[in-house]
Write a protein that holds these residues in place. Structure first.
Motif, PDB file in Angstrom:
ATOM      1  N   LYS A   1       0.824  -1.209   0.000  1.00 39.45           N
ATOM      2  CA  LYS A   1       0.000   0.000   0.000  1.00 39.45           C
ATOM      3  C   LYS A   1       0.860   1.263   0.000  1.00 39.45           C
ATOM      4  O   LYS A   1       0.488   2.266  -0.597  1.00 39.45           O
ATOM      5  CB  LYS A   1      -0.939   0.008   1.210  1.00 39.45           C
ATOM      6  CG  LYS A   1      -2.093  -0.939   1.072  1.00 39.45           C
ATOM      7  CD  LYS A   1      -3.046  -0.817   2.236  1.00 39.45           C
ATOM      8  CE  LYS A   1      -4.176  -1.810   2.088  1.00 39.45           C
ATOM      9  NZ  LYS A   1      -5.152  -1.715   3.164  1.00 39.45           N
TER      10      LYS A   1
ATOM     11  N   THR B   1      -1.000  -3.303  -5.716  1.00 41.34           N
ATOM     12  CA  THR B   1      -1.825  -4.415  -5.241  1.00 41.34           C
ATOM     13  C   THR B   1      -0.995  -5.692  -5.306  1.00 41.34           C
ATOM     14  O   THR B   1       0.039  -5.744  -5.995  1.00 41.34           O
ATOM     15  CB  THR B   1      -3.078  -4.586  -6.115  1.00 41.34           C
ATOM     16  OG1 THR B   1      -2.673  -4.975  -7.437  1.00 41.34           O
ATOM     17  CG2 THR B   1      -3.914  -3.315  -6.161  1.00 41.34           C
TER      18      THR B   1
ATOM     19  N   GLN C   1      -0.527  -6.868  -8.869  1.00 41.33           N
ATOM     20  CA  GLN C   1       0.425  -6.021  -9.582  1.00 41.33           C
ATOM     21  C   GLN C   1       1.855  -6.381  -9.190  1.00 41.33           C
ATOM     22  O   GLN C   1       2.744  -6.452 -10.039  1.00 41.33           O
ATOM     23  CB  GLN C   1       0.157  -4.540  -9.296  1.00 41.33           C
ATOM     24  CG  GLN C   1      -1.093  -4.015  -9.945  1.00 41.33           C
ATOM     25  CD  GLN C   1      -1.416  -2.604  -9.512  1.00 41.33           C
ATOM     26  OE1 GLN C   1      -1.054  -2.161  -8.423  1.00 41.33           O
ATOM     27  NE2 GLN C   1      -2.122  -1.873 -10.359  1.00 41.33           N
TER      28      GLN C   1
END
Length: 120
Positions: A4, A9, A12
């Motif tokens: 984060k 993500t 990803q």
């Protein structure tokens, strides 16, 4: 939490790892590697492209083929995440004795070997 901090993500992050290790691949190849639908991978790559982590380019040999490769920013973000993960793990392991660390390493190697045999 670490992902984060870099606006990344889990899918990803996985895609970045795969693309860097492979030197790039098509949406279809990445879809197979990640075991996700091509449409899901296309959306994932769209978002990553907007974040300047990856780019699409036409294949030199076959202009119908589009390859996805990692941009410098994507490599930098992946490296930073990996560094933070190593620091996190180092902090969690600092209270273990050398023997406990060796036992853990041996157990993890055995687990990895057993899991690798299952998939091959």
């Amino acid at each position: 939490m670490i992902l984060k901090d870099y606006n990344l993500t889990a899918p990803q992050f996985t895609a970045l790892q795969i693309l860097i290790n492979s030197g790039g691949m098509t949406i279809s190849e990445l879809s197979q590697e990640m075991d996700l639908a091509c449409s899901t991978i296309t959306d994932l790559i769209d978002r990553m492209e907007k974040s300047e982590l990856v780019k699409r380019t036409r294949d030199d040999k076959d202009k119908r083929v589009v390859r996805v490769t990692t941009l410098e920013k994507g490599t930098e973000v992946l490296n930073k995440v990996m560094e933070r993960r190593v620091q996190f793990l180092d902090n969690k392991l600092e209270d273990l004795s050398i023997e406990e660390k060796e036992n853990l390493m041996n157990a993890l190697e055995k687990l990895y070997k057993n899991m690798s045999e299952e998939y091959n």
